[in-house]
Motif scaffolding. Structure first.
Motif, PDB file in Angstrom:
ATOM      1  N   GLY A 124      10.441   9.683   8.967  1.00 50.66           N
ATOM      2  CA  GLY A 124       9.481  10.729   9.321  1.00 50.66           C
ATOM      3  C   GLY A 124      10.113  11.783  10.205  1.00 50.66           C
ATOM      4  N   ALA A 125      10.998  11.320  11.117  1.00 52.83           N
ATOM      5  CA  ALA A 125      11.684  12.267  12.003  1.00 52.83           C
ATOM      6  C   ALA A 125      12.757  13.038  11.224  1.00 52.83           C
ATOM      7  CB  ALA A 125      12.305  11.522  13.183  1.00 52.83           C
ATOM      8  N   SER A 150      12.716  13.692   8.047  1.00 48.74           N
ATOM      9  CA  SER A 150      12.010  14.596   7.141  1.00 48.74           C
ATOM     10  C   SER A 150      11.510  15.840   7.890  1.00 48.74           C
ATOM     11  CB  SER A 150      10.847  13.839   6.504  1.00 48.74           C
ATOM     12  OG  SER A 150       9.895  14.718   5.968  1.00 48.74           O
ATOM     13  N   ARG A 151      10.982  15.616   9.120  1.00 50.57           N
ATOM     14  CA  ARG A 151      10.495  16.748   9.901  1.00 50.57           C
ATOM     15  C   ARG A 151      11.626  17.744  10.174  1.00 50.57           C
ATOM     16  NH1 ARG A 151       6.028  17.526  13.076  1.00 50.57           N
ATOM     17  NH2 ARG A 151       5.094  16.576  11.269  1.00 50.57           N
ATOM     18  N   PRO A 203       4.378   9.492   5.487  1.00 48.61           N
ATOM     19  CA  PRO A 203       4.546   9.368   4.030  1.00 48.61           C
ATOM     20  C   PRO A 203       3.214   9.537   3.298  1.00 48.61           C
ATOM     21  CG  PRO A 203       4.557   7.193   5.040  1.00 48.61           C
ATOM     22  CD  PRO A 203       4.442   8.188   6.175  1.00 48.61           C
ATOM     23  N   VAL A 204       3.301   9.955   2.069  1.00 46.83           N
ATOM     24  CA  VAL A 204       2.111  10.117   1.228  1.00 46.83           C
ATOM     25  C   VAL A 204       1.836   8.788   0.528  1.00 46.83           C
ATOM     26  CG1 VAL A 204       1.161  11.323  -0.766  1.00 46.83           C
ATOM     27  CG2 VAL A 204       2.600  12.544   0.880  1.00 46.83           C
ATOM     28  N   PRO A 205       0.590   8.285   0.569  1.00 49.82           N
ATOM     29  CA  PRO A 205       0.309   7.028  -0.140  1.00 49.82           C
ATOM     30  C   PRO A 205       0.584   7.186  -1.630  1.00 49.82           C
ATOM     31  CG  PRO A 205      -1.540   7.668   1.285  1.00 49.82           C
ATOM     32  CD  PRO A 205      -0.587   8.828   1.245  1.00 49.82           C
ATOM     33  N   PRO A 206       1.201   6.193  -2.243  1.00 53.16           N
ATOM     34  CA  PRO A 206       1.528   6.295  -3.674  1.00 53.16           C
ATOM     35  C   PRO A 206       0.267   6.164  -4.527  1.00 53.16           C
ATOM     36  CG  PRO A 206       2.063   4.107  -2.860  1.00 53.16           C
ATOM     37  CD  PRO A 206       1.615   4.903  -1.670  1.00 53.16           C
ATOM     38  N   THR A 219       0.805  -1.220   0.000  1.00 55.42           N
ATOM     39  CA  THR A 219       0.000   0.000   0.000  1.00 55.42           C
ATOM     40  C   THR A 219       0.842   1.275   0.000  1.00 55.42           C
ATOM     41  OG1 THR A 219      -1.640  -1.218   1.281  1.00 55.42           O
ATOM     42  CG2 THR A 219      -1.890   1.183   1.216  1.00 55.42           C
ATOM     43  N   MET A 220       1.884   1.286   0.865  1.00 57.45           N
ATOM     44  CA  MET A 220       2.616   2.543   1.084  1.00 57.45           C
ATOM     45  C   MET A 220       3.979   2.615   0.389  1.00 57.45           C
ATOM     46  SD  MET A 220       0.592   4.407   2.815  1.00 57.45           S
ATOM     47  CE  MET A 220       1.727   5.747   3.150  1.00 57.45           C
ATOM     48  N   PHE A 221       4.642   1.472   0.232  1.00 57.06           N
ATOM     49  CA  PHE A 221       5.996   1.478  -0.336  1.00 57.06           C
ATOM     50  C   PHE A 221       6.133   0.439  -1.449  1.00 57.06           C
ATOM     51  CE2 PHE A 221       6.357   3.261   3.916  1.00 57.06           C
ATOM     52  CZ  PHE A 221       7.115   4.404   3.685  1.00 57.06           C
ATOM     53  N   PRO A 222       5.341   0.591  -2.533  1.00 56.34           N
ATOM     54  CA  PRO A 222       5.341  -0.428  -3.599  1.00 56.34           C
ATOM     55  C   PRO A 222       6.703  -0.593  -4.287  1.00 56.34           C
ATOM     56  CG  PRO A 222       4.125   1.537  -4.288  1.00 56.34           C
ATOM     57  CD  PRO A 222       4.404   1.698  -2.828  1.00 56.34           C
ATOM     58  N   GLU A 280      -0.117   4.351  -7.087  1.00 56.23           N
ATOM     59  CA  GLU A 280      -0.329   2.968  -7.531  1.00 56.23           C
ATOM     60  C   GLU A 280       0.232   1.996  -6.503  1.00 56.23           C
ATOM     61  OE1 GLU A 280       0.056   0.878 -11.843  1.00 56.23           O
ATOM     62  OE2 GLU A 280       1.952   1.520 -11.003  1.00 56.23           O
ATOM     63  N   ASP A 339       6.996  13.433  10.293  1.00 54.76           N
ATOM     64  CA  ASP A 339       6.206  13.508   9.067  1.00 54.76           C
ATOM     65  C   ASP A 339       5.671  12.113   8.742  1.00 54.76           C
ATOM     66  OD1 ASP A 339       6.613  16.193   8.750  1.00 54.76           O
ATOM     67  OD2 ASP A 339       8.303  15.986   7.365  1.00 54.76           O
ATOM     68  N   ARG A 356       5.233  14.654   1.586  1.00 55.82           N
ATOM     69  CA  ARG A 356       5.210  14.297   3.007  1.00 55.82           C
ATOM     70  C   ARG A 356       3.975  14.925   3.635  1.00 55.82           C
ATOM     71  NH1 ARG A 356       9.762  17.877   2.880  1.00 55.82           N
ATOM     72  NH2 ARG A 356       9.049  19.969   3.383  1.00 55.82           N
ATOM     73  N   ILE A 357       3.511  14.302   4.708  1.00 50.98           N
ATOM     74  CA  ILE A 357       2.341  14.825   5.416  1.00 50.98           C
ATOM     75  C   ILE A 357       2.792  15.320   6.781  1.00 50.98           C
ATOM     76  CG2 ILE A 357       0.062  14.275   6.344  1.00 50.98           C
ATOM     77  CD1 ILE A 357      -0.095  12.008   4.251  1.00 50.98           C
ATOM     78  N   GLY A 358       2.546  16.590   7.048  1.00 48.93           N
ATOM     79  CA  GLY A 358       3.026  17.175   8.295  1.00 48.93           C
ATOM     80  C   GLY A 358       2.014  17.157   9.423  1.00 48.93           C
ATOM     81  N   ARG A 359       0.725  16.998   9.073  1.00 52.32           N
ATOM     82  CA  ARG A 359      -0.288  17.055  10.119  1.00 52.32           C
ATOM     83  C   ARG A 359      -1.453  16.132   9.779  1.00 52.32           C
ATOM     84  NH1 ARG A 359      -2.142  22.944  11.534  1.00 52.32           N
ATOM     85  NH2 ARG A 359       0.102  23.219  11.816  1.00 52.32           N
ATOM     86  N   ALA A 399      -6.748   5.332  -0.809  1.00 46.97           N
ATOM     87  CA  ALA A 399      -5.541   5.949  -0.245  1.00 46.97           C
ATOM     88  C   ALA A 399      -4.737   6.639  -1.342  1.00 46.97           C
ATOM     89  CB  ALA A 399      -4.691   4.892   0.459  1.00 46.97           C
TER      90      ALA A 399
END
Lengths: 258, 481
Positions: free
Chosen positions: A220-221, A223-224, B462-465, A13-16, B467, B460, B444-447, B433
């Motif tokens: 995530g850290a 990147s912030r 991650p943004v869903p891809p 879903t998130m890291f294809p 595909e 942060d 990136r998603i900050g909030r 998604a």
């Protein structure tokens, strides 16, 4: 040998790019990879949060989906750890001897990506080229549950052009821990703060690991803080090749070689 | 268990406060790192360490399987050697027995060897209520007692204090209860230890009653064993006329020879020493030598409840070395008080909810006070799979909450399970998604809204891809599996 890819729901879903990179590497090595589309999730989220009963149908779906394969590979130490160490416990909770027997057949054939390459396929040089400064975080479940040892590092050392820097206090947890990162957010952040400090101390441009969940947390850290360090799964570094780099093509855009 | 920690908020709240205590953070980071590296050195020099761990595990499992037999054997041997054995179902009963025994001597003060069992039962509180002064004689326990504080570590109860704080406590408090500290006391370890030594000496020489726990109780011989570093234990065990030992029922070992395994595992795991400076072993009473009256109080206090749990019972193997605390990344940052129990850290997170139950907010939250990193299991000298027990206890917490109005978490978990129950449902969610991801152009998603704000407050997302992997697979590989 019939190799099935368990992409894991999270990567799917998130890291294809990560499961795609697994396919790229394995096909480059001459293997055929199958992706049984019925697969979803190993149940780690549920089991680790206390919802073992909800995980029972997921374990059943997993064993049904992967029953016919010689090797099942997943680019995630924690998902493989869940299958190998905890699926039998879920079957026990279910009180289903048939499920327990199915788990006993399937679970030992589930490999984390570096285990499959080094132990099953017997390779450490997969023909990768990655001219960047990289540091490697071993991730807790790969390190202590699966005991993958230095397999990922042996694979990385064989990558041409790589500048591999040792991560200080590498074995220490990044503080992700699934729902721990939400339930105990303050402790989790205190932990990732130290991990980020160690990563930045290496001066690396890329932080590599065998589990995207940990990388999402540390990343995530980073990147912030706009730290200028990106995170990349081990498989994606191993998938990178010289022609791709020469064409200035991003690793994520590399199509598998047929 | 004990009343002293009652009212502790759930772990995340208590931890939040502890994390803001910069002095605590600095003290803990320094102290745990020091003990960790000492342990690593002395464990590393044993090529048979894994065999020792396996032996320790096997011995303790044997004890737990035949606990009834070994306890009765222990009682027979202690009685035959001139001691008296008392059985206590819970903390209140244990404390009542001890208070009555001290009262029978006519004494109004006792000296104590560091003991987790009496911390667990809050014996000092019960003695105080009965008008009996209990003096802790272990240096760290003395610091905790004089500071009107709670222990925060199994082995090093005052680990949250540094030498400057200890100096202030000694100067302010010692004079109120005995020999005062010298007014020019420097914050030097040697001087602080000397002040404690002088303060305690009077109490050792005066006391008629000593109270201890035990690290091991040998069923075969009726011998009790206390290991320690300061010699205060030896004083308390030999000088008084009456000795009362309060011991958890799981401390029994089958034979004297079994001590060989544990006396190697324990000091290396706890203080990082090859051998602890003082090992005291006694069997009943010896005429003309040492205490002439010996009482052994065997305490259950929730242990048989844990014993009935096939997964949870491994926690009863614990020999209280505290190696798991020293390697735990959570403990290292929060310290022990946040765990709301005399047993903090990873072992506390699995032991306390078993001994006390999972009714209170703190006890319900303890199994979740871990990232499941597994560092604790790796160092445990009796191979307690702490992450396994944590996960097991989490299921017990969740199952205990079932049946009422479902919580937001339970609803979320149920709908996630429904989604993962069929790949077509997962695919629908992935498409949604992917569409949602288009809203975030920066990569990136900050909030995010609660509860995910707990994540994005400091990290942060991650943004869903666009595909998913499976969509890519179908697009490029068609119907091929």
């Amino acid at each position: 040998m019939r190799i099935a890819l368990f992409a894991t729901c999270f990567n799917d879903t998130m890291f294809p790019d990560t499961p795609r990179a697994v396919v790229t590497v394995l096909e480059r090595l001459g293997h055929t990879v199958e992706f049984p589309v019925e697969q979803t999730c190993c149940g780690q989220l549920h089991v680790n949060t206390g919802y073992q009963r909800e995980a029972i149908p997921l374990v059943r779906l997993f064993t049904d989906t992967f029953a016919g394969y010689d090797a099942i590979v997943a680019p995630s130490g924690s998902c493989v750890g869940m299958v190998r160490e905890y699926h039998s416990r879920v079957a026990e909770v279910a009180g289903d001897p048939g499920l327990a027997a199915a788990v006993a057949r399937v679970a030992p054939r589930v490999y984390e990506f570096s285990e499959l390459l080094v132990d099953v396929l017997g390779v450490t040089d997969v023909g990768a080229y990655f001219p960047h400064r990289v540091t490697y975080h071993p991730t807790c479940h790969s390190l202590r549950m699966l005991k993958v040892g230095d397999r990922p590092l042996r694979l990385l050392r064989a990558v041409r052009g790589i500048d591999l820097i040792e991560l200080p206090a590498a074995a220490e947890c990044c503080g992700f821990g699934g729902t721990f990162a939400l339930k105990n957010a303050d402790v989790s952040v205190a932990m990732v703060g130290d991990k980020v400090r160690h990563v930045r101390d290496t001066g690396a441009e890329v932080l590599c690991a065998g589990d995207n969940s940990c990388l999402m947390h540390i990343g995530g850290a980073l990147s912030r803080l706009r730290a200028g360090v990106r995170t990349l799964h081990l498989a994606e570094i191993l998938a990178a090749t010289e022609p791709a780099a020469a064409d200035h093509v991003q690793v994520s855009d590399v199509e598998p070689i047929r | 268990m004990t009343a002293t920690f009652l009212g502790t908020p759930a772990f995340p709240e208590a931890a939040k406060r502890a994390l803001q205590d910069t002095q605590l953070r600095a003290n803990l980071a320094h102290a745990t790192a020091t003990i960790r590296s000492k342990r690593a050195v002395v464990v590393g020099e044993r090529p048979d360490w894994e065999e020792l761990r396996l032996a320790g595990e096997a011995l303790k499992d044997q004890v737990l399987r035949h606990l009834d037999t070994y306890l009765v054997q222990l009682e027979e041997k202690v009685t035959a050697a001139g001691g008296t054995v008392h059985w206590a179902r819970d903390a209140a009963e244990a404390n009542r027995i001890v208070v009555d025994l001290v009262r029978a001597t006519g004494e109004t003060e006792v000296v104590k060897v560091k003991s987790m069992a009496t911390q667990e039962t809050d014996l000092n509180g019960a003695l105080e209520t009965a008008g009996i002064s209990a003096w802790e004689t272990d240096l760290a326990e003395l610091i905790v007692q004089l500071g009107h504080d709670q222990p925060s570590h199994i082995l090093v109860p005052a680990i949250h204090r540094n030498r400057a704080e200890i100096r202030e406590i000694f100067l302010a408090e010692m004079g109120k209860v005995g020999e005062p500290a010298p007014p020019d006391l420097p914050a030097e370890p040697r001087a602080l230890a000397e002040a404690a030594r002088r303060h305690l000496r009077q109490k050792f020489l005066r006391a008629k009653v000593g109270i201890s726990g035990a690290n091991f109780a040998v069923a075969e011989t009726g011998s009790l064993v206390v290991v320690e570093s300061e010699g205060n234990g030896r004083m308390c065990l030999t000088l008084p006329e009456t000795l009362i030992s309060v011991v958890g029922i799981e401390k029994v070992v089958p034979t004297f020879a079994d001590l060989e395994v544990f006396l190697q595992l324990l000091p290396r795991s706890s203080t990082g020493e090859r051998m602890n400076p003082y090992t005291s072993i006694w069997t009943g009473v010896t005429p003309g030598d040492g205490p002439q009256a010996f009482h052994l109080v065997l305490v259950d206090n929730g242990r048989t409840t844990s014993l009935a749990d096939p997964v949870g019972r491994q926690a009863l193997r614990c020999i209280r070395c505290s190696a798991c605390l020293n390697v735990c990344p959570v403990y290292e940052r929060t310290g022990g008080h946040a765990y709301g129990s005399v047993y903090p850290g990873p072992i506390g997170a699995i032991l306390t909810p078993q001994l006390r139950g999972i009714e209170s907010e703190i006890d319900k939250s303890l199994p979740y006070a871990s990232s499941l990193c597994g560092a604790c299991f790796e160092v445990c000298p009796v191979r307690i799979d702490i992450p396994e027990v944590l996960v097991h206890l989490r299921a017990r917490v969740v199952d205990a909450e079932r049946g009422g109005v479902p919580s937001a978490e339970e609803l979320a978990m149920r709908s996630a399970a429904w989604m993962f129950g069929d790949h077509r449902r997962l695919e629908s969610a992935q498409r949604a998604a992917g569409l949602g991801g288009r809203l975030f152009r920066r990569g990136r998603i900050g909030r995010l809204p609660f509860p995910f704000s707990k994540w994005t407050d400091a990290r942060d997302a991650p943004v869903p891809p666009a595909e998913s992997f499976r969509a890519w697979w179908r697009r490029t590989r068609g119907t091929r599996r």
